[in-house]
Scaffold this motif. Sequence first.
Motif, PDB file in Angstrom:
ATOM      1  N   PHE A   1       1.805   3.132   2.716  1.00  0.00           N
ATOM      2  CA  PHE A   1       2.681   1.953   2.578  1.00  0.00           C
ATOM      3  C   PHE A   1       4.069   2.377   2.125  1.00  0.00           C
ATOM      4  N   PRO A   2       5.116   1.627   2.516  1.00  0.00           N
ATOM      5  CA  PRO A   2       5.091   0.384   3.288  1.00  0.00           C
ATOM      6  C   PRO A   2       5.075   0.636   4.789  1.00  0.00           C
ATOM      7  N   THR A   3       4.679  -0.386   5.529  1.00  0.00           N
ATOM      8  CA  THR A   3       4.765  -0.376   6.986  1.00  0.00           C
ATOM      9  C   THR A   3       5.602  -1.573   7.427  1.00  0.00           C
ATOM     10  N   LEU A   4       6.519  -1.340   8.327  1.00  0.00           N
ATOM     11  CA  LEU A   4       7.340  -2.406   8.901  1.00  0.00           C
ATOM     12  C   LEU A   4       6.808  -2.729  10.286  1.00  0.00           C
ATOM     13  N   LEU A   5       6.665  -4.033  10.572  1.00  0.00           N
ATOM     14  CA  LEU A   5       6.150  -4.459  11.878  1.00  0.00           C
ATOM     15  C   LEU A   5       7.026  -5.559  12.461  1.00  0.00           C
ATOM     16  N   HIS A   6       7.058  -5.598  13.791  1.00  0.00           N
ATOM     17  CA  HIS A   6       7.806  -6.642  14.482  1.00  0.00           C
ATOM     18  C   HIS A   6       6.977  -7.191  15.618  1.00  0.00           C
ATOM     19  N   GLN A   7       6.740  -8.496  15.581  1.00  0.00           N
ATOM     20  CA  GLN A   7       6.112  -9.186  16.695  1.00  0.00           C
ATOM     21  C   GLN A   7       7.214  -9.890  17.477  1.00  0.00           C
TER      22      GLN A   7
ATOM     23  N   SER B   1       6.260  -6.901   6.605  1.00  0.00           N
ATOM     24  CA  SER B   1       6.162  -5.682   5.809  1.00  0.00           C
ATOM     25  C   SER B   1       4.797  -5.648   5.151  1.00  0.00           C
ATOM     26  N   LEU B   2       4.080  -4.574   5.343  1.00  0.00           N
ATOM     27  CA  LEU B   2       2.747  -4.417   4.770  1.00  0.00           C
ATOM     28  C   LEU B   2       2.850  -3.516   3.545  1.00  0.00           C
ATOM     29  N   MET B   3       2.417  -4.047   2.377  1.00  0.00           N
ATOM     30  CA  MET B   3       2.605  -3.346   1.110  1.00  0.00           C
ATOM     31  C   MET B   3       1.394  -3.594   0.212  1.00  0.00           C
ATOM     32  N   GLU B   4       1.470  -3.079  -1.016  1.00  0.00           N
ATOM     33  CA  GLU B   4       0.471  -3.382  -2.038  1.00  0.00           C
ATOM     34  C   GLU B   4       1.176  -3.566  -3.373  1.00  0.00           C
ATOM     35  N   ALA B   5       0.491  -4.242  -4.306  1.00  0.00           N
ATOM     36  CA  ALA B   5       1.082  -4.513  -5.613  1.00  0.00           C
ATOM     37  C   ALA B   5      -0.002  -4.510  -6.678  1.00  0.00           C
TER      38      ALA B   5
ATOM     39  N   GLY C   1       7.767  13.359  -6.008  1.00  0.00           N
ATOM     40  CA  GLY C   1       6.550  13.851  -5.366  1.00  0.00           C
ATOM     41  C   GLY C   1       5.415  12.870  -5.555  1.00  0.00           C
ATOM     42  N   CYS C   2       5.639  11.599  -5.197  1.00  0.00           N
ATOM     43  CA  CYS C   2       4.722  10.553  -5.648  1.00  0.00           C
ATOM     44  C   CYS C   2       4.560   9.443  -4.615  1.00  0.00           C
ATOM     45  N   HIS C   3       3.617   8.563  -4.910  1.00  0.00           N
ATOM     46  CA  HIS C   3       3.381   7.341  -4.167  1.00  0.00           C
ATOM     47  C   HIS C   3       4.619   6.448  -4.201  1.00  0.00           C
ATOM     48  N   THR C   4       4.807   5.646  -3.167  1.00  0.00           N
ATOM     49  CA  THR C   4       5.914   4.684  -3.137  1.00  0.00           C
ATOM     50  C   THR C   4       5.684   3.590  -4.186  1.00  0.00           C
ATOM     51  N   PRO C   5       6.747   2.908  -4.625  1.00  0.00           N
ATOM     52  CA  PRO C   5       6.614   1.895  -5.687  1.00  0.00           C
ATOM     53  C   PRO C   5       5.699   0.732  -5.298  1.00  0.00           C
ATOM     54  N   TRP C   6       5.094   0.105  -6.339  1.00  0.00           N
ATOM     55  CA  TRP C   6       4.214  -1.040  -6.110  1.00  0.00           C
ATOM     56  C   TRP C   6       4.434  -2.142  -7.163  1.00  0.00           C
TER      57      TRP C   6
ATOM     58  N   VAL D   1      10.092  -1.353  -0.556  1.00  0.00           N
ATOM     59  CA  VAL D   1       9.302  -1.397  -1.789  1.00  0.00           C
ATOM     60  C   VAL D   1      10.094  -1.014  -3.026  1.00  0.00           C
ATOM     61  N   GLY D   2      11.417  -0.867  -2.909  1.00  0.00           N
ATOM     62  CA  GLY D   2      12.204  -0.740  -4.122  1.00  0.00           C
ATOM     63  C   GLY D   2      12.829   0.611  -4.367  1.00  0.00           C
ATOM     64  N   PRO D   3      13.067   0.948  -5.648  1.00  0.00           N
ATOM     65  CA  PRO D   3      13.888   2.096  -6.033  1.00  0.00           C
ATOM     66  C   PRO D   3      13.528   3.376  -5.290  1.00  0.00           C
TER      67      PRO D   3
END
Length: 691
Positions: free
Chosen positions: A235-241, A248-252, A473-478, A520-522
């Motif tokens: 994550f994140p994933t950006l999608l367009h229909q 935007s597909l994310m987690e929190a 060196g880490c996961h994207t923000p949530w 997903v931020g900073p």
Amino acid sequence: MGNMKNLPIDPRIEKYSERRFVKHVFCPAVAAFAFSSMLLAQKGLNLSSPNGKLVMSFSLDASVAGASDGSGRLQYSLMYRGKSLIDASALGLELDDKAPLGSRVTITDSTPNQGVDDYALLFTKVSHVHDPYNSLSLTVKEASNSGGRNGRSMVVEARAYDTGIAFRYVLPSQASITQLHLRGEQTEFRFSQDDTAWVLALPNYRSSYESEYLRYNLSALSNQGGVASKFLIGFPTLLHQPGGAWMSLMEADLEGNSSAYVTNPTGSWAGHMLSVKLSPRWDDPAYAVTGTLPHHSAWRVLGVADEPGKLIENNLQTDLSPESRVKDTSWIHPGKASWNWWVDNVNGKGESGNKEFTTETMKYYVDFAAKSGFPYFFLDAGWASQDITKTNGRVDVPELVRYAAARNVKVWIWLYSEAVMKQMKEAFPVYEQWGVAGMKIDFVNRDDQEGIQFFYDVARYAAEHHLMVDFHGCHTPWGLMRAYPNVMGYESVLGLENNKVGRRDSPVDRAVFAWTRLLVGPMDYTAGGFDNQTEDSFVARNATPQVMGTRAQQLALYVVYENPIPMVSDSPQNYDGEAAPAFQFLKDVPTTWDETHVIGGEVGEYSTIVRRNGREWYLGSMTNWTPRDLSVLLSFLGSGRYVAEIYEDGADAATSPKHVHIRKETVTAKSTLKIKLAPGGGVAIHFIPAK
């Protein structure tokens, strides 16, 4: 059943109203069957956004379970403006070695509600959030002793905002589940079309989330060259229909959980779906999460908008995260920093190399920060011994901190994540005693359950010792920065450091990151390279590195990319002389914002973002290698006149990318600015209210 009165009742089944239902039905199993049947007769349960544009529907698919008792597979679908975005998609949890919880259930209760997320947000893209939502809490249960499932139950909590939807699983305490042994989820996203997706394809569950976002259609993620295949997507994933929406597909709120990835498991050239895969535990890869009940999963978040820029503006991740756990935040301050690592420890004599990694050389960077008005200096790797409470003699950190304090500069220090995992309780009090401002913790490279817990442990214990944190060196923000505002930055991006060894960082990648990673931020991209080169003249080199694209683009990055603690990465000497006028923008630009708007652009091509700090506005615009002529309406400005200080590509920037043309213009909210972007170019503008 107490909440049935809140549901719209079909006249044909009015006899099942709450009063008559409670009066005439006494068997719990019959009650569950009747209630579930009533819901299905209403074609499921709907959850709408406050503005009514988004509608999330829940239902049971009896054909999957092959049952005749009113049970079925729990599923949901999503509509936007009357068009289908997601077709019926499964919901469920895989616990132990039993059948998935959700594959054959009845709906026993449903509680609608509504609320408003209204809160101050520190050190990010906005200073205040006000987001109304509608919610639905759906309780489902398996039939007792059905297929060995012993009547397990779970709750699906869902929220619908005007900007997107979110849902998570809740496992309440229950006799049928004594310990939590979660293998995975059966969460699906069956998109109604073969949407275009910009995906972060990762090699495995142990990475730094540092790679390109690649553009594919969803079907291509399951079938390459006619051969079934899979991508592990972070994550994140950006999608367009097309004709539908941007998503935007994310987690929190990951606390207590492992991170989620998605993949297209169909293997088919006609497969348009993504399904969730959880990062497995290191000690027992058969499971993703272990523990006790009650337990809730992370939120699965889907931003939805007519334009991709609105996805960047939304605050869904922090909406769904706990409020601040740090009562006193007066010691937490954003700001820019000088940095020694990217330029290989260049000293005041213009020499470089590891031999110059000394206390005296680091004082040179402190002096530069003080002269420039920057509050921080980032001391990178090489100062610590194996015991991170002690220096190795190359740089005396306490002495450096004292030297910096006398010049109104504070020092951040680099740390290796594994050492922090072992020694944080011993080390953090020492750093507080030294007077260190914060820590850049690098090479985390894990997001399993224990890896995610590491982020929370660091944030909490660092706050107790008045230390800020920048994860690399880490996961994207949530959304962690809402609960712990001392977590100021994340890398998790293919950043400027790649110029030291190759060509993976370029205006092409930057134009994509502005629409993908920024969701997903900073993002600690470590911008500010002033040895600017064309695509053909660029040479990758470790010492005195170069960057592709124009100098004006490097300035624009400080507005386009969100980062409360950006580094000014180049050698101090590269900001002197002919570079000094352009460097003024880096001295002026703030690092946190009251308001953010995406006012133009195209994914992967170019972007134009404006941000407000107090009464002043800043604009950043950048392009890939395609030159552009833009007209920007300044309607975002307040009333009255503004002086626009414009830092733009020079007329010859296509061949001389270091050249920046600086001019001033008086403007109002009715003005339109003409902007010319060179190949790999950009523009940075500071709007100041006229006196």
